[in-house]
Write a protein that holds these residues in place. Structure first.
Motif, mmCIF file in Angstrom:
data_model
loop_
_atom_site.group_PDB
_atom_site.id
_atom_site.type_symbol
_atom_site.label_atom_id
_atom_site.label_comp_id
_atom_site.label_asym_id
_atom_site.label_seq_id
_atom_site.Cartn_x
_atom_site.Cartn_y
_atom_site.Cartn_z
ATOM 1 N N GLU A 132 7.325 -9.419 19.143
ATOM 2 C CA GLU A 132 8.196 -8.705 18.342
ATOM 3 C C GLU A 132 7.475 -8.342 16.905
ATOM 4 O O GLU A 132 6.481 -9.407 16.963
ATOM 5 N N ARG A 133 7.128 -7.204 17.085
ATOM 6 C CA ARG A 133 6.489 -5.927 16.349
ATOM 7 C C ARG A 133 6.357 -7.023 14.278
ATOM 8 O O ARG A 133 7.606 -7.240 13.647
ATOM 9 N N VAL A 134 5.433 -6.971 13.893
ATOM 10 C CA VAL A 134 5.097 -7.678 12.142
ATOM 11 C C VAL A 134 4.141 -7.197 11.625
ATOM 12 O O VAL A 134 3.381 -5.765 12.670
ATOM 13 N N ALA A 135 3.643 -6.822 10.992
ATOM 14 C CA ALA A 135 3.234 -5.837 9.677
ATOM 15 C C ALA A 135 2.105 -6.453 9.260
ATOM 16 O O ALA A 135 2.920 -7.810 8.707
ATOM 17 N N SER A 254 -1.763 -5.439 27.449
ATOM 18 C CA SER A 254 -3.562 -5.822 28.176
ATOM 19 C C SER A 254 -3.057 -7.431 27.609
ATOM 20 O O SER A 254 -2.133 -7.610 26.094
ATOM 21 N N MET A 255 -3.411 -8.680 27.761
ATOM 22 C CA MET A 255 -3.995 -9.420 26.895
ATOM 23 C C MET A 255 -4.603 -8.930 25.581
ATOM 24 O O MET A 255 -4.179 -9.871 24.606
ATOM 25 N N ALA A 256 -5.476 -9.206 25.167
ATOM 26 C CA ALA A 256 -6.406 -8.524 24.892
ATOM 27 C C ALA A 256 -5.879 -6.849 22.877
ATOM 28 O O ALA A 256 -5.522 -7.772 22.269
ATOM 29 N N ARG A 257 -4.557 -6.484 24.101
ATOM 30 C CA ARG A 257 -3.752 -5.515 22.364
ATOM 31 C C ARG A 257 -2.449 -6.691 22.252
ATOM 32 O O ARG A 257 -2.592 -6.522 20.501
ATOM 33 N N GLN A 258 -2.464 -7.348 23.296
ATOM 34 C CA GLN A 258 -1.411 -8.091 21.974
ATOM 35 C C GLN A 258 -2.184 -8.974 21.396
ATOM 36 O O GLN A 258 -1.785 -9.475 19.970
ATOM 37 N N ALA A 259 -3.616 -9.775 21.746
ATOM 38 C CA ALA A 259 -3.984 -10.555 20.380
ATOM 39 C C ALA A 259 -4.715 -9.914 19.654
ATOM 40 O O ALA A 259 -4.364 -10.383 18.387
ATOM 41 N N PHE A 260 -5.395 -8.149 19.476
ATOM 42 C CA PHE A 260 -4.986 -7.655 17.998
ATOM 43 C C PHE A 260 -4.559 -6.560 17.258
ATOM 44 O O PHE A 260 -5.109 -6.670 16.338
ATOM 45 N N LEU A 261 -3.289 -6.244 18.243
ATOM 46 C CA LEU A 261 -2.968 -5.158 17.018
ATOM 47 C C LEU A 261 -1.676 -5.699 17.228
ATOM 48 O O LEU A 261 -1.317 -4.593 16.388
ATOM 49 N N ASN A 262 -1.421 -7.085 16.688
ATOM 50 C CA ASN A 262 0.113 -7.155 15.990
ATOM 51 C C ASN A 262 -0.563 -8.950 15.157
ATOM 52 O O ASN A 262 -0.383 -9.838 16.377
ATOM 53 N N PRO A 263 -0.169 -8.510 13.738
ATOM 54 C CA PRO A 263 0.306 -7.695 13.665
ATOM 55 C C PRO A 263 -0.286 -6.549 12.415
ATOM 56 O O PRO A 263 -1.751 -6.489 12.790
ATOM 57 N N SER A 264 0.443 -5.485 12.901
ATOM 58 C CA SER A 264 -0.607 -3.989 13.171
ATOM 59 C C SER A 264 -0.688 -3.993 11.451
ATOM 60 O O SER A 264 -0.080 -4.365 10.441
ATOM 61 N N THR A 272 -8.635 -2.961 6.220
ATOM 62 C CA THR A 272 -7.314 -3.739 5.226
ATOM 63 C C THR A 272 -7.499 -5.141 4.637
ATOM 64 O O THR A 272 -6.916 -5.380 3.600
ATOM 65 N N TYR A 273 -8.823 -6.066 5.011
ATOM 66 C CA TYR A 273 -8.877 -6.874 4.494
ATOM 67 C C TYR A 273 -9.853 -6.959 3.447
ATOM 68 O O TYR A 273 -10.610 -7.609 2.816
ATOM 69 N N ASN A 274 -10.407 -5.439 2.875
ATOM 70 C CA ASN A 274 -10.880 -4.469 1.180
ATOM 71 C C ASN A 274 -9.564 -6.039 0.502
ATOM 72 O O ASN A 274 -10.492 -5.813 -0.743
ATOM 73 N N SER A 275 -8.718 -5.332 0.656
ATOM 74 C CA SER A 275 -7.790 -5.304 -0.335
ATOM 75 C C SER A 275 -7.331 -7.396 -0.947
ATOM 76 O O SER A 275 -7.636 -7.876 -0.318
ATOM 77 N N LEU A 276 -6.912 -6.902 -2.276
ATOM 78 C CA LEU A 276 -6.939 -8.195 -3.164
ATOM 79 C C LEU A 276 -5.786 -8.699 -2.484
ATOM 80 O O LEU A 276 -5.691 -9.825 -2.182
ATOM 81 N N PRO A 277 -4.208 -8.260 -2.345
ATOM 82 C CA PRO A 277 -3.462 -8.937 -1.481
ATOM 83 C C PRO A 277 -3.861 -9.958 -0.163
ATOM 84 O O PRO A 277 -3.674 -10.899 0.287
ATOM 85 N N VAL A 278 -4.789 -9.158 0.587
ATOM 86 C CA VAL A 278 -5.186 -10.020 1.646
ATOM 87 C C VAL A 278 -6.138 -11.362 1.417
ATOM 88 O O VAL A 278 -5.999 -12.545 2.279
ATOM 89 N N ARG A 279 -7.003 -10.682 0.343
ATOM 90 C CA ARG A 279 -8.182 -11.988 0.425
ATOM 91 C C ARG A 279 -6.904 -13.308 -0.078
ATOM 92 O O ARG A 279 -7.617 -14.272 -0.463
ATOM 93 N N ARG A 280 -6.448 -12.788 -1.220
ATOM 94 C CA ARG A 280 -5.326 -13.830 -1.305
ATOM 95 C C ARG A 280 -4.900 -14.571 -1.357
ATOM 96 O O ARG A 280 -4.191 -15.555 -1.495
ATOM 97 N N ARG A 281 -4.809 -14.035 0.183
ATOM 98 C CA ARG A 281 -3.236 -14.999 0.952
ATOM 99 C C ARG A 281 -4.385 -15.907 1.836
ATOM 100 O O ARG A 281 -5.622 -15.753 2.084
ATOM 101 N N GLU A 282 -3.674 -17.232 2.173
ATOM 102 C CA GLU A 282 -4.243 -17.845 2.735
ATOM 103 C C GLU A 282 -4.359 -17.524 4.395
ATOM 104 O O GLU A 282 -3.397 -17.855 4.923
ATOM 105 N N LEU A 283 -4.354 -16.321 5.025
ATOM 106 C CA LEU A 283 -4.107 -15.612 6.191
ATOM 107 C C LEU A 283 -5.559 -16.948 7.502
ATOM 108 O O LEU A 283 -6.568 -16.710 7.023
ATOM 109 N N ALA A 284 -4.975 -17.897 7.960
ATOM 110 C CA ALA A 284 -5.988 -18.494 8.468
ATOM 111 C C ALA A 284 -6.239 -18.340 9.736
ATOM 112 O O ALA A 284 -7.617 -19.327 10.390
ATOM 113 N N TRP A 285 -6.427 -17.009 9.975
ATOM 114 C CA TRP A 285 -7.235 -16.197 11.127
ATOM 115 C C TRP A 285 -8.079 -15.792 10.370
ATOM 116 O O TRP A 285 -9.226 -15.856 12.054
#
Length: 412
Positions: A132-135, A254-264, A272-285
């Motif tokens: 299922e697609r997520v962003a 492909s498995m690589a596409r599934q692994a790297f491109l979702n969430p979009s 996007t990882y330069n953004s404050l909202p991303v740094r604020r969150r505990e994204l364990a990946w």
């Protein structure tokens, strides 16, 4: 505290006697323009022996990289999460070979009821991606992230769990973060700050507060033109690991596409990882920020049989199983290279980060690295803001190889 020798130009900092080859390799990368800004820190037998940095934290503002400059370290974050699970298991909070669903009943959906914690954190659960697609935007707010967790709960494995290995590039963090919350009632970042980062003085955060924003450097991903050129070359003539991964990433289903491109990530891409909202969150990946010395310090108990200074962080027995390759594949279904994991920690080829198979840690996309070698009693933290497009950055590999030419840790 300054060490005996001043860092070679143009780097700053210092290093201990016997570690000149490593300090000189780091300085050469700066001189040759291979870095925008970077930091490197190494401890040996619990003692700081290399502490160097240089370049720019913000190239446009000409803001220099400082000793305490932080950067988003991407999948180095996974190694930090693995630390938390190792400490928690040592306290008897869960069993590595128990089913995840024992602790998180909703996980059993989609035929996942028998997947063990070890299989999940060893990238062998077949949960390499989400159908299922997520962003990324959905991962940044509690309410919308609950939907992402629900998608992960419903996800069916792409292969029979335990029968193959494929790097769970993003889903590792979704599953690890929620499992930890179910086990403890708190988040990975809160636990790590209280139980490890704070007590040991590690300059690391999973979920970075606003008070540290001024110390976070700007990430510089490869330009779109450079990425397109590499992909074209890869499609035509490439035969190395990076070429195979790039081809797989653009191949439908492909498995690589599934692994790297979702969430979009949307238009911002990896920037996007330069953004404050991303740094604020505990994204364990991948959203932790750290300085080089912060990462090196965080690994100190793992190089010291669970002990650093007068404090025991976990037992030697909890670390012992990590030394072996619990999961290994000669061709990981996503990374297309020999690689493995032990209880969430990356295990690499002995030609890359360490000549000792017992060593472990985690690399991050772009080049950042947190590594631990209990045999040589070393910990290694390397952070930078000029992202490499390769699976394993040649800069990180060159630094690690230079370390083992240094007399105090040289192979006899």
């Amino acid at each position: 505290m300054a060490l005996a020798n001043e860092a070679p130009f143009p780097s700053r900092g210092s290093y201990a006697d016997g570690f000149a080859p490593l300090a000189e390799t780091f300085a050469r990368h700066l001189r040759e323009g291979r870095e925008v800004g970077a930091g490197l820190s190494v401890h040996h037998r619990g003692r700081l022996v290399v502490d160097v940095w240089g370049g720019f934290a913000d190239r446009d503002a000409r803001a220099p990289w400082q000793r305490d400059t932080r950067i988003v370290v991407f999948s180095v974050t996974k190694g930090l999460a693995a630390m938390a699970f190792a400490m928690l298991a040592d306290r008897g909070a869960f069993d590595w070979d128990e089913a995840v669903a024992t602790y998180w009943p909703e996980f059993a959906q989609g035929g996942k009821g028998r997947i063990s914690v070890r299989t999940l954190l060893g990238h062998r659960a077949g949960l390499v991606g989400l159908r299922e697609r997520v962003a990324m935007a959905e991962c940044l707010e509690d309410e919308s992230y609950a939907r992402v967790v629900g998608v992960a709960e419903r996800q069916e494995p792409f292969w029979e769990p335990g029968q193959a290995q494929g790097y769970h590039a993003v889903t590792f963090g979704i599953y690890a973060g929620e499992l930890f919350r179910r086990l403890t009632g708190e988040s990975l970042g809160v636990f790590l700050e209280r139980e490890l980062f704070g007590p040991i003085g590690a300059d690391v955060s999973l979920g970075t507060p606003a008070s540290l924003d001024a110390r976070v450097a700007v990430l510089y991903p490869p330009s779109p033109l450079a990425r397109v050129a590499k992909m074209v070359a890869s499609a035509v003539i490439g035969e190395n690991t990076e070429d195979r991964v790039l081809r797989a990433t653009v191949a439908r289903d492909s498995m690589a596409r599934q692994a790297f491109l979702n969430p979009s990530l949307g238009r911002g891409g990896i920037g996007t990882y330069n953004s404050l909202p991303v740094r604020r969150r505990e994204l364990a990946w991948g959203s932790a920020t750290a300085s080089a010395h912060g990462i090196s310090r965080a690994y100190l108990p793992f190089a010291g049989a669970g002990l650093h200074g007068e404090r025991r962080y976990l037992s030697a027995g909890a670390i012992e199983p990590i030394l072996a390759r619990q999961s290994w594949s000669e061709s990981d279904l996503v990374l297309c290279k020999p690689v493995g994991w032990s209880q969430g920690f990356l295990k690499e080829e002995t030609t890359l980060f360490s000549p000792h198979a017992e060593s472990f840690g985690h690399a991050g996309i772009g080049g950042s690295l947190g590594w631990c070698d209990p045999v040589a009693e070393t910990t290694f933290g390397y952070v930078m803001n000029r992202l490499d497009w390769r699976v394993r950055s040649p800069r990180a590999v060159a630094l690690c190889q230079a370390l083992y030419t240094c007399e105090p840790v040289r192979l006899r």
